[in-house]
Design an enzyme around this catalytic site. Sequence first.
Site, PDB file in Angstrom:
ATOM      1  N   GLU A  37     -21.916 -76.037   6.676  1.00 32.69           N
ATOM      2  CA  GLU A  37     -21.253 -74.158   5.547  1.00 32.69           C
ATOM      3  C   GLU A  37     -22.210 -73.758   5.515  1.00 32.69           C
ATOM      4  OE1 GLU A  37     -17.643 -73.713   6.152  1.00 32.69           O
ATOM      5  OE2 GLU A  37     -17.747 -75.316   7.003  1.00 32.69           O
ATOM      6  N   GLN A  42     -24.239 -66.882   7.085  1.00 35.91           N
ATOM      7  CA  GLN A  42     -24.730 -65.514   8.459  1.00 35.91           C
ATOM      8  C   GLN A  42     -25.418 -65.316   9.044  1.00 35.91           C
ATOM      9  OE1 GLN A  42     -24.806 -65.754   4.068  1.00 35.91           O
ATOM     10  NE2 GLN A  42     -24.590 -63.231   3.896  1.00 35.91           N
ATOM     11  N   TYR A 120     -16.074 -69.487  -0.925  1.00 35.63           N
ATOM     12  CA  TYR A 120     -15.544 -70.693  -0.041  1.00 35.63           C
ATOM     13  C   TYR A 120     -15.466 -71.927   0.645  1.00 35.63           C
ATOM     14  CZ  TYR A 120     -16.850 -70.672   5.473  1.00 35.63           C
ATOM     15  OH  TYR A 120     -17.494 -71.317   6.491  1.00 35.63           O
ATOM     16  N   ASP A 138     -12.702 -66.637   5.609  1.00 32.71           N
ATOM     17  CA  ASP A 138     -14.417 -65.925   6.333  1.00 32.71           C
ATOM     18  C   ASP A 138     -13.750 -64.748   6.676  1.00 32.71           C
ATOM     19  OD1 ASP A 138     -13.201 -66.802   8.433  1.00 32.71           O
ATOM     20  OD2 ASP A 138     -15.241 -67.713   9.086  1.00 32.71           O
ATOM     21  N   CYS A 192      -9.512 -64.829  18.365  1.00 35.30           N
ATOM     22  CA  CYS A 192      -8.979 -63.341  18.301  1.00 35.30           C
ATOM     23  C   CYS A 192     -10.189 -62.908  17.850  1.00 35.30           C
ATOM     24  CB  CYS A 192      -8.399 -63.708  16.841  1.00 35.30           C
ATOM     25  SG  CYS A 192      -7.576 -62.526  15.957  1.00 35.30           S
ATOM     26  N   CYS A 202      -3.862 -66.962  22.757  1.00 33.09           N
ATOM     27  CA  CYS A 202      -3.764 -67.452  21.593  1.00 33.09           C
ATOM     28  C   CYS A 202      -2.405 -67.921  20.729  1.00 33.09           C
ATOM     29  CB  CYS A 202      -3.650 -65.616  20.297  1.00 33.09           C
ATOM     30  SG  CYS A 202      -3.368 -66.163  18.788  1.00 33.09           S
ATOM     31  N   CYS A 208       2.273 -62.684  15.936  1.00 34.02           N
ATOM     32  CA  CYS A 208       1.540 -61.385  15.226  1.00 34.02           C
ATOM     33  C   CYS A 208       2.386 -59.836  15.785  1.00 34.02           C
ATOM     34  CB  CYS A 208       0.996 -61.489  16.682  1.00 34.02           C
ATOM     35  SG  CYS A 208      -0.824 -60.593  16.638  1.00 34.02           S
ATOM     36  N   SER A 301     -29.439 -57.167   7.459  1.00 33.90           N
ATOM     37  CA  SER A 301     -27.528 -56.379   6.544  1.00 33.90           C
ATOM     38  C   SER A 301     -27.898 -55.105   6.359  1.00 33.90           C
ATOM     39  CB  SER A 301     -26.995 -57.220   6.568  1.00 33.90           C
ATOM     40  OG  SER A 301     -27.404 -57.509   5.718  1.00 33.90           O
TER      41      SER A 301
HETATM   42  S1  SF4 Z   1      -2.483 -62.180  18.895  1.00 32.70           S
HETATM   43 FE1  SF4 Z   1      -2.902 -61.572  16.861  1.00 32.70          FE
HETATM   44  S2  SF4 Z   1      -4.158 -63.300  16.164  1.00 32.70           S
HETATM   45 FE2  SF4 Z   1      -3.696 -63.849  17.891  1.00 32.70          FE
HETATM   46  S3  SF4 Z   1      -5.665 -63.017  19.521  1.00 32.70           S
HETATM   47 FE3  SF4 Z   1      -4.376 -60.960  19.687  1.00 32.70          FE
HETATM   48  S4  SF4 Z   1      -4.579 -60.263  17.858  1.00 32.70           S
HETATM   49 FE4  SF4 Z   1      -4.935 -61.878  17.211  1.00 32.70          FE
END
Ligand code: SF4
Length: 354
Positions: A37, A42, A120, A138, A192, A202, A208, A301
């Site tokens: 982790e 980074q 986190y 994250d 995503c 997805c 979504c 960064s």
């Molecule tokens: S459906 Fe929504 S959560 Fe899934 S990849 Fe597309 S934008 Fe991301």
Amino acid sequence: MSTASPIADALLPWYRENRRPLPWRDTRDPYAIWLSEVILQQTRVDQGRAYWHRFMERYPTVQDLAAASEDEVLRLWQGLGYYSRARNLRTAARQVVAEHGGRFPADHAALLGLKGVGDYTASAIASICFGIPEPVLDGNVYRVLARVFGIATPIDSTAGRKEFRALAAELIPTDHPGDHNQAMMELGATVCAPRDPDCDACPLVRRCVAHARGNMTEYPVKAGRTKIRKRHFNYLIIPAGDGLILQKRQGRDIWQGLYEPPLIETARAIGERTLLQELRTILPGGKEIRGRSPRIKHILSHQHIQAVFWHIDADLGGQVPASWEQVGKAALEGRALPRLIERYLQEDALLKGA
Ligand code: SF4
């Protein structure tokens, strides 16, 4: 399966089938998980994997890491950047040994007491190693949640952090909370994506909001960008023996504890005349500029560094700053150097013996 939400129900089977086979996923050892982790905070997974193996080989247990010197840990960390992570890693290992009998505490609040462990990392260890339902947030998780729920609250605001944490806590199942957290992060990392999400692949596509609206890339919303600091570094390459002069970086700044050639930082780019004036205040004895590198841009960064390496012939017989150290070619291997310096020295004819 007693999951907390339809989101978790859809995510877990997808994760079990699609997760990348990463070495730290075969263990629940808090030391191995913690190390992964911290390294991945980074760092890209490809690069982080090699470092994780390197650390696990050199320091197989938290006791081994606690017993290592800071120089040694920084040297092994070299190239990963954000060196405070390496220093904190060693400090936290010593805490685990001194304050917890060499075992990571199975408690979120106690984990937060370890140096460098924020919400986190504490949540990741608590959920993955000890089955405690603490949500992990994250960048990947923020993006997935913002899109799935169509949340426009800026993620870099106090209100945003609160809202997203509450939502993530609501979604986390009481059984397999570690897998759920990893599934969220994995979905953000592999499907995503920030610019081009693969919504067809997805498991959350039917739920979504952003996908339904067709505005996926408008999420997550950020309030403001961090200002970039511009810096001008003039490094002095001064041959000494078969090596050169180095000094250890001090103070709360980038690369703390790493080694670099003597540095003159200026507000703007300078030429030979100004450099010689600056040099006079450091080195009263004879010196001469033999040459200089082109300007090298090094991007961090929040900082953009313009570096010039000035090759100096200097009389080191007189008074020189106490922080300067003559480091021979062979000893250079054992010193942790910022990537910018390491790259330049690898190219530099002086150290190739040409
Ligand atoms: S459906 Fe929504 S959560 Fe899934 S990849 Fe597309 S934008 Fe991301």
